[in-house]
Design an enzyme around this catalytic site. Structure first.
Site, PDB file in Angstrom:
ATOM      1  CB  SER A  56     -54.348 -17.541  -1.253  1.00 52.79           C
ATOM      2  OG  SER A  56     -53.768 -18.872  -1.261  1.00 52.79           O
ATOM      3  CE  LYS A  59     -51.788 -19.537   1.632  1.00 54.34           C
ATOM      4  NZ  LYS A  59     -52.746 -19.999   0.405  1.00 54.34           N
ATOM      5  CE1 TYR A 170     -55.503 -23.866   2.408  1.00 55.92           C
ATOM      6  CE2 TYR A 170     -55.025 -21.726   3.266  1.00 55.92           C
ATOM      7  CZ  TYR A 170     -55.049 -22.610   2.409  1.00 55.92           C
ATOM      8  OH  TYR A 170     -54.551 -21.917   1.106  1.00 55.92           O
ATOM      9  CE1 TYR A 222     -50.806 -17.285  -4.431  1.00 54.16           C
ATOM     10  CE2 TYR A 222     -49.544 -18.708  -3.285  1.00 54.16           C
ATOM     11  CZ  TYR A 222     -50.450 -18.227  -3.334  1.00 54.16           C
ATOM     12  OH  TYR A 222     -51.661 -18.306  -2.616  1.00 54.16           O
ATOM     13  CB  VAL A 240     -57.173 -19.285  -6.964  1.00 49.82           C
ATOM     14  CG1 VAL A 240     -55.639 -19.739  -7.186  1.00 49.82           C
ATOM     15  CG2 VAL A 240     -57.717 -19.875  -5.924  1.00 49.82           C
TER      16      VAL A 240
HETATM   17  N1  GLN Z   1     -57.752 -22.642  -1.289  1.00 51.53           N
HETATM   18  C1  GLN Z   1     -56.925 -22.483  -2.285  1.00 51.53           C
HETATM   19  C2  GLN Z   1     -55.634 -23.666  -2.008  1.00 51.53           C
HETATM   20  O1  GLN Z   1     -55.209 -23.713  -0.824  1.00 51.53           O
HETATM   21  C3  GLN Z   1     -56.325 -21.203  -2.328  1.00 51.53           C
HETATM   22  C4  GLN Z   1     -54.977 -20.939  -3.348  1.00 51.53           C
HETATM   23  C5  GLN Z   1     -55.088 -19.748  -3.979  1.00 51.53           C
HETATM   24  O2  GLN Z   1     -55.789 -18.716  -3.780  1.00 51.53           O
HETATM   25  N2  GLN Z   1     -53.642 -19.208  -4.217  1.00 51.53           N
HETATM   26  O3  GLN Z   1     -55.154 -24.349  -2.900  1.00 51.53           O
END
Ligand code: GLN
Length: 294
Positions: A56, A59, A170, A222, A240
């Site tokens: 993530s 992003k 993505y 989050y 994650v």
């Molecule tokens: N590739 C993961 C997803 O889109 C990334 C999630 C994350 O790092 N929080 O679910």
């Protein structure tokens, strides 16, 4: 360092992400942290070159690239900046916004978009980056939730191109490999509001840097973003893989003064998706060195 030793006692407090086998295989006992200051002094814990996938935290990079290429207003017309809000995709730091932004990235194909972002990343970190194809292959086959989000976006005219192309872009960028040293350099560039303190190279505009830090502070962790804004008080984005990217604009205490970039990696994540030991390290560092912006 006492903070490191205390943080390491939390490595088994989390579990590696179970839904991506390559992440699930990671030993939770891994712990690496890298801090770089505006004078180029590095503080290192563990293997700061150890590679893990962006997940993530891609992003943050994708949002920056889209804003720099199209201008901030173009992006904000299509993606909101609220932690939670009805209507257009919430914000770039959660999946709906990130998938929308993936198709805004410069290029006419998945490869072009990914190559553009990799080139941008290389300019900041001064090191090559590659896709972890095993992570990518598994995730692209199983990312049903992201496909569902993308189809919802398409149904509501937020996604003007092919759903699969948005999801592939993505997920490929989530699978890019980086290190805590790379995160420290990215964090330092953000602390410099787009000017890299070590090279004085103007990499992004102050406007993009500032809104990126605001989004990291309000939405980067989050459902724990509010809790950590209170207890740590610096812009952060988690992934994650068990990594955290942090940026400090005005460190006030000896040894961690001025602009800082911080990268932390410890695969054991909590139920929200944040690295348990990683967040404990940053929390203790912020408290000991008064890093909070509040
Ligand atoms: N590739 C993961 C997803 O889109 C990334 C999630 C994350 O790092 N929080 O679910």
């Amino acid at each position: 360092m006492e903070i490191t030793n205390e943080a390491k006692t939390y490595t088994k407090g989390g579990k590696p992400a179970s839904y991506i086998p390559e992440l699930a295989l990671q030993s939770v006992e891994q712990f690496a942290a890298c801090i770089v200051d505006q004078n180029g002094n590095y503080f290192e814990v563990g293997n700061i070159e150890a590679q893990f996938t962006l997940q993530s935290i891609s992003k943050v990079i994708n949002f920056i690239v889209a804003c720099e290429y199209h201008g901030l207003q173009f992006v904000l017309d299509k993606v909101d900046v609220e932690p939670t809000a009805p209507g257009k995709p919430f914000n770039p730091m959660i999946n709906a916004g990130a998938i929308t932004i993936a198709l805004m990235l410069p290029g006419e194909s998945v490869k072009d978009r990914v190559d553009y972002v990799v080139d941008f990343l290389n300019r900041i970190t001064d090191s090559p980056h590659q896709i972890n194809e095993a992570v990518y292959r598994f995730e692209i086959e199983t990312t049903h939730r992201n496909r569902a989000i993308a189809y919802y976006l398409k149904a509501n005219d937020y996604l003007l191109c092919d759903v699969e192309e948005a999801v592939e872009t993505y997920i490929r960028l989530c699978s890019l490999e980086v290190s805590t040293k790379d995160f420290a350099k990215i964090g330092l560039m953000l602390a410099g509001n787009g000017v890299h303190p070590l090279t004085n190279e103007k990499l992004i505009t102050p406007k993009t840097a500032k809104i990126t830090k605001a989004l990291m502070t309000t939405c980067g962790l989050y459902n724990a973003s509010g809790k950590y804004a209170a207890s740590i008080g610096i812009p952060m984005k988690s992934g994650v893989s068990g990594s955290v990217l942090c940026t400090v604009s005005n460190g006030k205490v000896e040894h961690l003064k001025g602009k800082l970039g911080i990268g932390v990696y410890s695969p054991g994540i909590d139920d929200i998706g944040n690295s348990v030991a990683g967040m404990k390290f940053i929390e203790k560092l912020s408290q000991a060195y008064d890093l909070s912006i509040f």
